[in-house]
Design a protein around this motif. Structure first.
Motif, PDB file in Angstrom:
ATOM      1  N   ARG A 150      22.432  -6.049  -2.511  1.00 53.16           N
ATOM      2  CA  ARG A 150      22.965  -6.318  -0.987  1.00 53.16           C
ATOM      3  C   ARG A 150      23.673  -5.271  -0.242  1.00 53.16           C
ATOM      4  NH1 ARG A 150      26.083 -11.780   0.182  1.00 53.16           N
ATOM      5  NH2 ARG A 150      27.916 -10.590  -0.731  1.00 53.16           N
ATOM      6  N   LEU A 151      22.945  -5.049   1.136  1.00 54.45           N
ATOM      7  CA  LEU A 151      23.725  -4.116   1.895  1.00 54.45           C
ATOM      8  C   LEU A 151      24.300  -4.962   2.880  1.00 54.45           C
ATOM      9  CD1 LEU A 151      21.075  -1.100   2.596  1.00 54.45           C
ATOM     10  CD2 LEU A 151      22.900  -0.996   1.104  1.00 54.45           C
ATOM     11  N   ASP A 152      25.642  -4.587   3.024  1.00 57.83           N
ATOM     12  CA  ASP A 152      26.476  -5.212   4.014  1.00 57.83           C
ATOM     13  C   ASP A 152      26.605  -4.273   4.907  1.00 57.83           C
ATOM     14  OD1 ASP A 152      27.732  -7.686   2.611  1.00 57.83           O
ATOM     15  OD2 ASP A 152      27.411  -6.331   1.193  1.00 57.83           O
ATOM     16  N   VAL A 153      26.207  -4.596   6.542  1.00 60.35           N
ATOM     17  CA  VAL A 153      26.317  -3.701   7.488  1.00 60.35           C
ATOM     18  C   VAL A 153      27.645  -4.246   8.318  1.00 60.35           C
ATOM     19  CG1 VAL A 153      25.512  -2.857   9.747  1.00 60.35           C
ATOM     20  CG2 VAL A 153      23.984  -3.548   7.962  1.00 60.35           C
ATOM     21  N   ALA A 154      28.872  -3.204   8.326  1.00 61.88           N
ATOM     22  CA  ALA A 154      30.110  -3.301   9.211  1.00 61.88           C
ATOM     23  C   ALA A 154      29.545  -3.460  10.752  1.00 61.88           C
ATOM     24  CB  ALA A 154      30.789  -2.080   8.748  1.00 61.88           C
ATOM     25  N   TYR A 155      29.692  -4.635  11.262  1.00 60.86           N
ATOM     26  CA  TYR A 155      28.759  -4.863  12.349  1.00 60.86           C
ATOM     27  C   TYR A 155      29.913  -5.299  13.557  1.00 60.86           C
ATOM     28  CZ  TYR A 155      25.646  -7.103  15.928  1.00 60.86           C
ATOM     29  OH  TYR A 155      25.057  -7.491  17.035  1.00 60.86           O
ATOM     30  N   GLY A 156      30.003  -4.628  14.571  1.00 60.88           N
ATOM     31  CA  GLY A 156      30.978  -4.785  15.814  1.00 60.88           C
ATOM     32  C   GLY A 156      30.581  -5.549  16.832  1.00 60.88           C
ATOM     33  N   GLY A 157      29.105  -5.760  16.731  1.00 62.33           N
ATOM     34  CA  GLY A 157      28.425  -6.657  17.766  1.00 62.33           C
ATOM     35  C   GLY A 157      28.397  -5.952  19.118  1.00 62.33           C
ATOM     36  N   LEU A 158      28.574  -4.562  19.235  1.00 62.26           N
ATOM     37  CA  LEU A 158      28.762  -3.537  20.496  1.00 62.26           C
ATOM     38  C   LEU A 158      27.303  -3.223  20.681  1.00 62.26           C
ATOM     39  CD1 LEU A 158      31.996  -1.686  19.664  1.00 62.26           C
ATOM     40  CD2 LEU A 158      31.724  -3.916  20.981  1.00 62.26           C
ATOM     41  N   ALA A 159      27.271  -2.812  22.051  1.00 59.28           N
ATOM     42  CA  ALA A 159      25.977  -2.237  22.549  1.00 59.28           C
ATOM     43  C   ALA A 159      25.754  -0.877  21.696  1.00 59.28           C
ATOM     44  CB  ALA A 159      26.044  -1.994  24.100  1.00 59.28           C
ATOM     45  N   GLY A 160      24.405  -0.727  21.496  1.00 59.62           N
ATOM     46  CA  GLY A 160      24.026   0.482  20.666  1.00 59.62           C
ATOM     47  C   GLY A 160      24.331   0.356  19.041  1.00 59.62           C
ATOM     48  N   THR A 161      24.634  -0.828  18.636  1.00 56.85           N
ATOM     49  CA  THR A 161      24.698  -0.987  17.173  1.00 56.85           C
ATOM     50  C   THR A 161      23.244  -1.483  16.447  1.00 56.85           C
ATOM     51  OG1 THR A 161      25.794  -2.992  17.456  1.00 56.85           O
ATOM     52  CG2 THR A 161      27.044  -1.300  17.309  1.00 56.85           C
TER      53      THR A 161
END
Length: 309
Positions: A150-161
């Motif tokens: 599994r690849l876990d993406v550190a996701y900030g929910g910001l524009a451009g992500t």
């Protein structure tokens, strides 16, 4: 595709070899185990310099022979000494010449067990490499599973992500791995005694992140060959270590972190938040430089089979 392993003798080198094999199995790539021989920028006619360099080269040959014994038999591996003015520049030169998918580096021997700690060479690469960097937590050893699940993406929910999410989705599909978005939220210590306020904050953060993640995952599902998608995970804690641990991790997980938008163009550059996440990660980390994201997104959007196993 080629996976570069920046090798050094000892435990750190063996951990890097383990992570390199872990990634090579997942990506079906060749492993290129590399040691860099620093050379002076200006030629010297002094015989003592020539003799010293010859002795150092022989030492590196001996250490690479030891590396062969520590490299898993089930991966296709090549071993090389690269002359360069510095170790970081030599690794980048090899990676660019080989069109490598990433450079694998080991942990600092002084780091905390089970966490990522950057030495001087790794720190330089993390802030300058045009090639993705993979980091092994101290004590890493791949047993079962022997490849990325599994690849876990550190996701900030910001524009451009969304580009980062699509790039990671393409990587996951090629590996035959699942994709999970992970977000981390720090709560104020002053709220820990106010359970109602804490619950309200947690609910608001969860709603915002989930809404943004759902939009990003809709784009992933529209890919020609989307990976399996897991439930978005949101970790809460008073510090980064607690928040990251709160999402829960499984064997076979690898965390993907994107470069800061403040970075110098196409190269890797981690801001303070990204660096904290990397340091506290209990699983291997892949850091993507800005220039790698569009290329990975283009591959993900191309109509070709993924990595079904």
């Amino acid at each position: 595709m080629t996976t570069i392993v920046a090798y050094q003798p000892g435990v750190v080198g063996r951990e890097a070899l383990q992570l390199g094999a872990f990634i090579a199995r997942s990506t079906r790539s060749k492993l290129l185990v590399t040691m860099v021989l620093p050379t002076p920028s200006a030629p010297s006619v002094a015989r003592v310099d020539f003799q010293y360099t010859s002795l150092l080269r022989q030492q590196l040959f001996t250490e690479l022979e030891e590396a062969k014994g520590d490299t898993p038999d089930d991966v296709d591996a090549e071993f090389r000494i690269q002359d360069a003015r510095s170790v970081p520049s030599g690794l980048v030169e090899v990676a660019e010449a080989e069109d490598a998918g990433l450079i694998v580096v080991g942990n600092s021997s002084r780091g905390a067990f089970g966490r990522v700690s950057l030495g001087s060479v790794t720190n330089h690469l993390v802030h300058s490499s045009p090639v993705p960097i993979a980091l092994a937590p101290r004590g890493f050893h791949s047993h079962d599973p022997a490849r990325i699940r599994r690849l876990d993406v550190a996701y900030g929910g910001l524009a451009g992500t969304s580009g980062l999410v699509l790039a990671a989705a393409g990587m996951a599909a090629e590996m035959g791995a699942a994709l999970r978005l992970t977000s981390f939220s720090l709560r104020s210590r002053s709220l820990t005694t106010d359970l109602i306020a804490e619950d309200e904050l947690r609910s608001a953060v969860t709603t915002d992140v989930q809404s943004s993640a759902d939009r990003a995952l809709t784009e992933v599902q529209a890919l020609p060959h989307p990976p399996e998608i897991g439930a978005t995970a949101i970790g809460f804690g008073e510090d980064w270590a607690d928040a990251i641990a709160d999402v829960g991790w499984d064997a076979g997980d690898t965390l993907v972190v994107g470069s800061s938008d403040m970075g110098p163009g196409r190269r890797v550059f981690l801001g303070s938040t990204g660096m904290r996440i990397v340091h506290e990660s209990p699983v291997p980390v892949i850091i993507l430089p800005g220039d790698a994201v569009p290329t990975l997104v283009e591959r993900a959007e191309s109509d070709r089979p993924g990595g079904d196993r």
